[in-house]
Structure formats: C-alpha cells, structure tokens
Scaffold this motif. Structure first.
Motif, PDB file in Angstrom:
ATOM      1  N   VAL A 162      -9.843   1.875 -15.059  1.00 46.98           N
ATOM      2  CA  VAL A 162      -9.667   3.499 -14.654  1.00 46.98           C
ATOM      3  C   VAL A 162      -8.783   3.336 -12.689  1.00 46.98           C
ATOM      4  O   VAL A 162      -8.024   4.340 -12.488  1.00 46.98           O
ATOM      5  CB  VAL A 162     -10.996   4.149 -14.731  1.00 46.98           C
ATOM      6  N   ASP A 163      -9.227   2.221 -12.116  1.00 45.10           N
ATOM      7  CA  ASP A 163      -9.085   2.170 -10.738  1.00 45.10           C
ATOM      8  C   ASP A 163      -8.127   1.657 -10.716  1.00 45.10           C
ATOM      9  O   ASP A 163      -7.265   2.312  -9.772  1.00 45.10           O
ATOM     10  CB  ASP A 163     -10.095   0.742 -10.607  1.00 45.10           C
ATOM     11  N   TYR A 164      -7.196   0.884 -11.974  1.00 46.34           N
ATOM     12  CA  TYR A 164      -5.408   1.247 -11.719  1.00 46.34           C
ATOM     13  C   TYR A 164      -5.146   2.320 -11.676  1.00 46.34           C
ATOM     14  O   TYR A 164      -3.709   2.699 -11.353  1.00 46.34           O
ATOM     15  CB  TYR A 164      -5.494   0.058 -12.862  1.00 46.34           C
ATOM     16  N   LEU A 165      -5.117   2.810 -12.865  1.00 50.13           N
ATOM     17  CA  LEU A 165      -4.967   4.366 -13.480  1.00 50.13           C
ATOM     18  C   LEU A 165      -4.558   4.648 -12.495  1.00 50.13           C
ATOM     19  O   LEU A 165      -3.716   6.338 -12.481  1.00 50.13           O
ATOM     20  CB  LEU A 165      -5.771   5.556 -14.917  1.00 50.13           C
ATOM     21  N   LEU A 166      -5.550   5.671 -10.874  1.00 55.13           N
ATOM     22  CA  LEU A 166      -5.932   6.266 -10.321  1.00 55.13           C
ATOM     23  C   LEU A 166      -5.186   5.861  -9.295  1.00 55.13           C
ATOM     24  O   LEU A 166      -3.483   7.114  -9.013  1.00 55.13           O
ATOM     25  CB  LEU A 166      -7.454   5.862  -9.220  1.00 55.13           C
ATOM     26  N   GLN A 167      -4.160   4.507  -8.969  1.00 56.88           N
ATOM     27  CA  GLN A 167      -3.074   4.390  -8.473  1.00 56.88           C
ATOM     28  C   GLN A 167      -2.238   5.123  -8.855  1.00 56.88           C
ATOM     29  O   GLN A 167      -0.591   5.029  -7.982  1.00 56.88           O
ATOM     30  CB  GLN A 167      -3.200   2.601  -7.719  1.00 56.88           C
ATOM     31  N   THR A 168      -1.604   4.441 -10.065  1.00 61.22           N
ATOM     32  CA  THR A 168      -0.456   4.107 -11.001  1.00 61.22           C
ATOM     33  C   THR A 168      -0.281   5.711 -12.241  1.00 61.22           C
ATOM     34  O   THR A 168       1.171   5.651 -12.426  1.00 61.22           O
ATOM     35  CB  THR A 168       0.084   3.222 -11.117  1.00 61.22           C
ATOM     36  N   GLY A 169      -1.349   5.934 -12.760  1.00 57.47           N
ATOM     37  CA  GLY A 169      -1.441   6.908 -13.694  1.00 57.47           C
ATOM     38  C   GLY A 169      -0.626   6.255 -14.596  1.00 57.47           C
ATOM     39  O   GLY A 169      -0.702   6.887 -16.410  1.00 57.47           O
ATOM     40  N   ASP A 170      -0.971   5.024 -15.253  1.00 61.18           N
ATOM     41  CA  ASP A 170      -0.433   3.775 -15.970  1.00 61.18           C
ATOM     42  C   ASP A 170      -2.282   3.739 -17.144  1.00 61.18           C
ATOM     43  O   ASP A 170      -3.340   3.477 -16.949  1.00 61.18           O
ATOM     44  CB  ASP A 170       0.080   2.761 -15.421  1.00 61.18           C
ATOM     45  N   MET A 171      -1.949   4.176 -18.468  1.00 60.48           N
ATOM     46  CA  MET A 171      -3.005   4.278 -19.363  1.00 60.48           C
ATOM     47  C   MET A 171      -2.987   2.660 -20.145  1.00 60.48           C
ATOM     48  O   MET A 171      -4.371   2.412 -20.936  1.00 60.48           O
ATOM     49  CB  MET A 171      -3.019   5.440 -20.008  1.00 60.48           C
ATOM     50  N   LYS A 172      -2.398   1.814 -19.827  1.00 61.00           N
ATOM     51  CA  LYS A 172      -2.269   0.941 -20.738  1.00 61.00           C
ATOM     52  C   LYS A 172      -3.097   0.073 -21.255  1.00 61.00           C
ATOM     53  O   LYS A 172      -4.321  -0.525 -21.696  1.00 61.00           O
ATOM     54  CB  LYS A 172      -0.800   0.006 -20.536  1.00 61.00           C
ATOM     55  N   TYR A 173      -4.243   0.006 -19.113  1.00 60.20           N
ATOM     56  CA  TYR A 173      -5.392  -1.161 -19.531  1.00 60.20           C
ATOM     57  C   TYR A 173      -6.957  -0.250 -19.975  1.00 60.20           C
ATOM     58  O   TYR A 173      -8.003  -0.858 -20.668  1.00 60.20           O
ATOM     59  CB  TYR A 173      -5.469  -1.977 -18.057  1.00 60.20           C
ATOM     60  N   VAL A 174      -6.319   0.566 -19.104  1.00 57.48           N
ATOM     61  CA  VAL A 174      -7.682   2.235 -20.294  1.00 57.48           C
ATOM     62  C   VAL A 174      -7.960   1.976 -22.178  1.00 57.48           C
ATOM     63  O   VAL A 174      -8.754   1.373 -22.579  1.00 57.48           O
ATOM     64  CB  VAL A 174      -7.407   3.050 -20.213  1.00 57.48           C
ATOM     65  N   PRO A 195       1.215  -1.415  -0.360  1.00 62.08           N
ATOM     66  CA  PRO A 195       0.342   0.166  -0.063  1.00 62.08           C
ATOM     67  C   PRO A 195       0.375   1.672   0.050  1.00 62.08           C
ATOM     68  O   PRO A 195       2.045   1.901   0.418  1.00 62.08           O
ATOM     69  CB  PRO A 195      -0.681   0.018   1.195  1.00 62.08           C
ATOM     70  N   ALA A 196       0.366   2.281  -0.586  1.00 64.65           N
ATOM     71  CA  ALA A 196       0.615   3.728  -0.433  1.00 64.65           C
ATOM     72  C   ALA A 196       0.776   3.998   0.646  1.00 64.65           C
ATOM     73  O   ALA A 196       0.487   3.198   1.710  1.00 64.65           O
ATOM     74  CB  ALA A 196       0.403   4.561  -1.046  1.00 64.65           C
ATOM     75  N   THR A 197       2.522   4.421   1.364  1.00 64.19           N
ATOM     76  CA  THR A 197       3.109   5.061   2.573  1.00 64.19           C
ATOM     77  C   THR A 197       3.366   6.732   2.011  1.00 64.19           C
ATOM     78  O   THR A 197       3.961   7.256   1.118  1.00 64.19           O
ATOM     79  CB  THR A 197       4.039   3.950   2.804  1.00 64.19           C
ATOM     80  N   ALA A 198       4.112   7.157   3.232  1.00 62.50           N
ATOM     81  CA  ALA A 198       4.837   8.325   3.432  1.00 62.50           C
ATOM     82  C   ALA A 198       5.595   8.922   2.210  1.00 62.50           C
ATOM     83  O   ALA A 198       5.813   9.642   1.573  1.00 62.50           O
ATOM     84  CB  ALA A 198       5.136   9.019   4.421  1.00 62.50           C
ATOM     85  N   GLU A 199       6.711   7.283   1.578  1.00 64.95           N
ATOM     86  CA  GLU A 199       8.080   7.304   0.925  1.00 64.95           C
ATOM     87  C   GLU A 199       7.074   6.854  -0.136  1.00 64.95           C
ATOM     88  O   GLU A 199       8.236   7.370  -1.101  1.00 64.95           O
ATOM     89  CB  GLU A 199       8.845   6.587   1.750  1.00 64.95           C
ATOM     90  N   SER A 200       6.604   6.698  -0.381  1.00 68.96           N
ATOM     91  CA  SER A 200       6.155   5.392  -1.723  1.00 68.96           C
ATOM     92  C   SER A 200       4.450   5.252  -2.544  1.00 68.96           C
ATOM     93  O   SER A 200       3.750   5.291  -1.085  1.00 68.96           O
ATOM     94  CB  SER A 200       7.047   4.604  -2.238  1.00 68.96           C
ATOM     95  N   PRO A 201       4.168   5.889  -3.336  1.00 65.87           N
ATOM     96  CA  PRO A 201       2.858   5.135  -4.088  1.00 65.87           C
ATOM     97  C   PRO A 201       2.560   3.733  -3.420  1.00 65.87           C
ATOM     98  O   PRO A 201       3.269   3.007  -3.114  1.00 65.87           O
ATOM     99  CB  PRO A 201       2.558   5.825  -5.134  1.00 65.87           C
ATOM    100  N   ALA A 202       1.164   3.512  -4.083  1.00 66.74           N
ATOM    101  CA  ALA A 202       1.338   2.206  -3.929  1.00 66.74           C
ATOM    102  C   ALA A 202       2.367   0.969  -4.607  1.00 66.74           C
ATOM    103  O   ALA A 202       2.458   1.619  -6.068  1.00 66.74           O
ATOM    104  CB  ALA A 202       0.070   1.322  -4.241  1.00 66.74           C
ATOM    105  N   GLN A 203       3.088  -0.081  -4.541  1.00 69.21           N
ATOM    106  CA  GLN A 203       3.515  -0.307  -5.226  1.00 69.21           C
ATOM    107  C   GLN A 203       3.666  -1.794  -5.101  1.00 69.21           C
ATOM    108  O   GLN A 203       1.982  -2.907  -4.707  1.00 69.21           O
ATOM    109  CB  GLN A 203       5.059  -1.390  -4.745  1.00 69.21           C
ATOM    110  N   ASN A 204       3.056  -2.786  -6.542  1.00 72.75           N
ATOM    111  CA  ASN A 204       2.775  -3.628  -7.518  1.00 72.75           C
ATOM    112  C   ASN A 204       1.278  -3.473  -7.303  1.00 72.75           C
ATOM    113  O   ASN A 204       0.940  -5.349  -6.469  1.00 72.75           O
ATOM    114  CB  ASN A 204       3.807  -4.838  -6.637  1.00 72.75           C
ATOM    115  N   VAL A 205       1.394  -2.848  -7.276  1.00 78.62           N
ATOM    116  CA  VAL A 205      -0.838  -2.492  -7.939  1.00 78.62           C
ATOM    117  C   VAL A 205      -1.007  -3.715  -8.858  1.00 78.62           C
ATOM    118  O   VAL A 205      -0.686  -4.364  -9.853  1.00 78.62           O
ATOM    119  CB  VAL A 205      -1.672  -1.575  -8.411  1.00 78.62           C
ATOM    120  N   PRO A 206      -2.220  -4.805  -7.922  1.00 82.39           N
ATOM    121  CA  PRO A 206      -2.849  -5.098  -9.161  1.00 82.39           C
ATOM    122  C   PRO A 206      -3.449  -4.827 -10.794  1.00 82.39           C
ATOM    123  O   PRO A 206      -3.903  -4.162 -10.574  1.00 82.39           O
ATOM    124  CB  PRO A 206      -3.591  -6.317  -8.598  1.00 82.39           C
ATOM    125  N   THR A 207      -3.093  -6.399 -11.494  1.00 75.57           N
ATOM    126  CA  THR A 207      -3.221  -5.265 -13.106  1.00 75.57           C
ATOM    127  C   THR A 207      -4.827  -6.167 -14.180  1.00 75.57           C
ATOM    128  O   THR A 207      -4.723  -7.744 -13.652  1.00 75.57           O
ATOM    129  CB  THR A 207      -2.102  -5.427 -14.248  1.00 75.57           C
TER     130      THR A 207
END
Length: 249
Positions: A134-146, A96-108
């Motif tokens: 869109v849910d994935y995009l919100l967490q990662t900024g990645d458009m790939k799946y949209v 999960p996201a922390t103060a140091e980094s956004p969420a890592q290894n978000v399920p695709t």
C-alpha cells in the motif's frame, strides 16, 4: 469467510484518503459515484458436483475446494509493533518527489520467505508485505504488489480507485511529496476465530508534510494529513496464498 467481516470498513482508508487528496489539492471536480463497475455481475460457478464415484472405502479422499487453516501454533515470539518488511528491490537510484515529477525508482517490496508458510510468522510477514505494498501504491498508483497478497475483491476494487486517483493526480501534475502507510500489530500473537487468523492492528496513512500542486509546493493541511484506522486483520492461508481482510475503521 467470516460473516462478521466488514471488509468495506477497511476501505474507508481509500475514501477518506481520496477526499484528503482532492481537498488538499483544491480540486473542485465532483466525485463520480460510478459504482456500477462493482454491480454484482452474477459470477457463474460451474461446480459440476456430479461425480460418478463408486463408493469404496479409499474413495473418501476427495480434496476440499476451500481448505481451512491448520491449528495455529503459538511460536512464542513477540510480533507486536510495526509490521516491517525487511527486503526491497531498488529499480534504480531513488529520487524523491519534486515540483517537476513524483518520486522516481521507488523501491519495490520483496515477498519474504516466511510468507509462503501457514504459520504465525507467515501471517505477520503477509501483513508487513501488505503495508509495504500500500505504501508503494500511495507513491506510484501501481497496484501490482497489493495483488500479490490480497485476493479480496472488495479490497482490490477500493484500492484500485485510489490508484486511479493517484495516476490522475500525476497526469494533472499534482502529488504528495512522501505519502506512506504503516501497519502496527498490537498483540504478541494472533488468535483463531471462525477458521481464520485474527490480529488486532493499527493502520495509518500519512500523506506527508508537503504536496506539489501543478508545480507549486504547498503544506498538507494538518487536519487532512493522517488517516488512522484500528481493528482486526483477518488472514486465511488458501492454496499457498495469504488472503487478507481488514475489519478496521
């Protein structure tokens, strides 16, 4: 495409979500209204319609360039409720996201089998996949799946702006703890109108309770946490791809 579609209405999600992001994070940077990128660059369509066909009775089998959907069959199932994607792939252990980094290894999100079909189940699974993308995009900024499900240029362009903002926030050490998107189908079965499948939907973006702004944990302002939209999801199955348009506001 249906001329009644107001595709930009759906993308109020992005503009409002972006405002919420900037306001909640205390960014005082002015919005660059640079929509020159989308300034109609006359796309030349080389449609060489000069076909030297000798008219024979069997020559009338020329394929239509834009196929229309076949008659929709009510399969008797109830698709109302959350359009939920059943399968995801984990690239690693989710952190999960922390103060140091956004969420890592978000399920695709994984494309469901039904999404390859021109059926009610196929349309429902396309909506579920779009919501998950869109849910994935919100967490990662990645458009790939949209891009796997929506071929609407207006939708993609607006979502790209949100993706760019999310990535910029990450660069500036600012992100939400757990933003999410939820698609809810309001009726059991879709209808057909103007050659497309139509379903009444509610689409909600929840930015989550917390955000991290340059290492500091903050509460998301309650009046900026949710973006709720309602209207019609319009789908066409063209060349084995679901093309979705959201006429919602």
């Amino acid at each position: 495409m249906s001329s009644a579609l107001n595709r930009r209405a759906a993308l109020g999600i992005l503009s409002m979500g972006s405002v919420a992001f900037l306001a909640a994070c205390g960014s005082d940077k002015k919005e660059e209204s640079n929509s020159s990128a989308s300034a109609s660059t006359s796309q030349t369509k080389s449609s060489s319609a000069s076909s030297s066909a000798s008219a024979t009775p069997s020559a009338s089998e020329s394929p239509t360039p834009t196929p229309t959907p076949t008659e929709l069959v009510n399969d008797g199932k109830d698709y109302s409720g959350v359009a939920k994607l059943e399968q995801y792939e984990a690239p690693g252990e989710y952190q999960p996201a922390t103060a140091e980094s956004p969420a890592q290894n978000v399920p695709t999100p994984v494309i469901p089998e039904a999404m390859h079909q021109n059926t009610v189940a196929g349309f429902a699974s396309a909506l579920a996949y779009f919501g998950a993308a869109v849910d994935y995009l919100l967490q990662t900024g990645d458009m790939k799946y949209v891009r796997e499900v929506s071929t609407d240029a207006d939708t993609l362009n607006a979502l790209q702006k949100y993706a760019d903002r999310t990535m910029k926030g990450i660069e500036e050490k600012t992100w939400y703890e757990k933003p999410s998107a939820t698609m809810v189908i309001s009726s059991k079965q879709p209808t057909i109108a103007q050659g497309a499948y139509n379903w009444t939907v509610d689409f909600t973006i929840d930015l989550g309770e917390k955000l991290f702004n340059k290492g500091k944990e903050q509460d998301t302002p309650s009046d900026k946490r949710y973006v709720r939209m309602q209207g019609e999801a319009v789908g066409r199955y063209i060349n084995n791809v679901w093309d979705l348009h959201m006429d919602i506001d």
